[in-house]
Design an enzyme around this catalytic site. Structure first.
Site, PDB file in Angstrom:
ATOM      1  N   ASP A  26      -6.979  -4.066   1.202  1.00 36.22           N
ATOM      2  CA  ASP A  26      -6.964  -4.424   2.628  1.00 36.22           C
ATOM      3  C   ASP A  26      -7.327  -5.728   3.011  1.00 36.22           C
ATOM      4  O   ASP A  26      -8.284  -5.809   3.981  1.00 36.22           O
ATOM      5  CB  ASP A  26      -8.067  -3.345   3.176  1.00 36.22           C
ATOM      6  CG  ASP A  26      -7.561  -1.793   3.145  1.00 36.22           C
ATOM      7  OD1 ASP A  26      -6.569  -1.760   2.685  1.00 36.22           O
ATOM      8  OD2 ASP A  26      -8.608  -1.069   3.346  1.00 36.22           O
ATOM      9  N   LYS A 131      -2.026   2.895   3.675  1.00 39.77           N
ATOM     10  CA  LYS A 131      -3.055   3.907   3.511  1.00 39.77           C
ATOM     11  C   LYS A 131      -3.576   4.398   4.889  1.00 39.77           C
ATOM     12  O   LYS A 131      -4.271   3.455   5.354  1.00 39.77           O
ATOM     13  CB  LYS A 131      -3.840   3.660   2.231  1.00 39.77           C
ATOM     14  CG  LYS A 131      -4.773   2.553   2.555  1.00 39.77           C
ATOM     15  CD  LYS A 131      -5.605   2.329   1.477  1.00 39.77           C
ATOM     16  CE  LYS A 131      -6.749   1.162   1.715  1.00 39.77           C
ATOM     17  NZ  LYS A 131      -7.637   1.759   2.527  1.00 39.77           N
ATOM     18  N   CYS A 164     -13.612   0.707   1.266  1.00 38.57           N
ATOM     19  CA  CYS A 164     -12.402   1.150   0.809  1.00 38.57           C
ATOM     20  C   CYS A 164     -12.151   0.718  -0.568  1.00 38.57           C
ATOM     21  O   CYS A 164     -11.596   1.436  -1.299  1.00 38.57           O
ATOM     22  CB  CYS A 164     -11.461   0.314   1.586  1.00 38.57           C
ATOM     23  SG  CYS A 164     -11.075   1.140   3.218  1.00 38.57           S
TER      24      CYS A 164
HETATM   25  N1  TIU Z   1     -10.787  -1.607   4.363  1.00 41.07           N
HETATM   26  C1  TIU Z   1     -12.121  -1.006   4.412  1.00 41.07           C
HETATM   27  O1  TIU Z   1     -13.129  -1.128   3.768  1.00 41.07           O
HETATM   28  N2  TIU Z   1     -11.986  -0.293   5.806  1.00 41.07           N
HETATM   29  C2  TIU Z   1     -13.095  -0.259   6.655  1.00 41.07           C
HETATM   30  O2  TIU Z   1     -12.987   0.207   7.820  1.00 41.07           O
HETATM   31  N3  TIU Z   1     -14.323  -0.833   6.275  1.00 41.07           N
HETATM   32  C3  TIU Z   1     -15.340  -1.170   6.794  1.00 41.07           C
HETATM   33  O3  TIU Z   1     -16.314  -1.879   6.079  1.00 41.07           O
HETATM   34  N4  TIU Z   1     -15.311  -0.959   8.227  1.00 41.07           N
END
Ligand code: TIU
Length: 222
Positions: A26, A131, A164
């Protein structure tokens, strides 16, 4: 056998390095830049930038050695059919998933904010996983793709550490993968949560896996 100098003890690399994948979670504008999802939730997004040079360097090592690379993106279909209402409502941010923001609709596939940052843009031959959840295995073809390629070892990187990245590492651990989180290639909006995550995955003799800095991995690979 070759080992990475890691916590809580040396991480054994597979005999065939093609069974080792770099997983980049991400690294998308939504979490890294002002105006995205991370910002809408009230976070200081610019602190995540610190890992970009180190992660870019590790990615280029994987590319030079022609080893497997997986990129993931947290995103939803434009009609949000894959976004549970509970997730959309969560956080009470200034902008919710699907709302129009300065970088397009928040966390919607294909919008400008949903793109991977230019420094880490995927190239042909690398796996890209879209995802809908925090974990990269939930509701994605990741398991099948890793099995097809015979991948058994995963190096986890990206953002955010305790959301994530950790969720994906736990999902992978339950599926039998040998997982290592790369300490200086993952970041959180909360430094104390990053530290706690690194400690909790390696506690109890490595209950979820290993951690090591990128330099230790490079030293073992090249
Ligand atoms: N990729 C991921 O970690 N999604 C989140 O929403 N992370 C946050 O820390 N908000």
């Amino acid at each position: 056998m070759n080992y990475v100098d890691a916590k809580p003890y040396a991480y054994p690399l597979p005999e065939n390095l093609n069974q080792l994948a770099l997983v980049i979670i991400d690294m998308q504008r939504d979490f890294m830049e002002p105006g995205g999802f991370g910002d809408a939730l009230g976070n200081d997004v610019l602190r995540l930038q610190a890992i970009v040079p180190t992660l870019k360097d590790l990615l280029s090592t994987f590319r030079q050695l022609q080893l497997p690379v997986v990129h993931t993106l947290e995103c939803h279909a434009p009609d949000l059919s894959d976004c549970p209402p509970s997730k959309q409502e969560r956080g009470k941010g200034s902008l919710k998933i699907g709302d129009e923001g300065p970088m397009g609709r928040i966390l919607v596939k294909g919008e400008p904010g949903n793109g991977i940052i230019p420094e880490l843009e995927p190239i042909a031959g690398e796996i890209v996983i879209y995802k809908p959840g925090k974990g990269a295995f939930y509701n994605t073809p990741l398991s099948e793709l890793l099995q097809e390629k015979g991948i058994t070892h995963l190096l986890l990187t990206g953002v955010t550490t305790e959301v994530c990245v950790q969720t994906t590492m736990r999902e992978a651990n339950d599926r039998g993968y040998e997982c290592l989180m790369v300490e200086d290639c993952t970041e959180s909006y909360f430094p104390e949560f990053k530290q706690a995550t690194l400690e909790m995955v390696t506690a109890q003799g490595g209950i979820v896996g290993w951690t090591a800095p990128a330099a230790a991995i490079k030293a073992a690979l090249v």
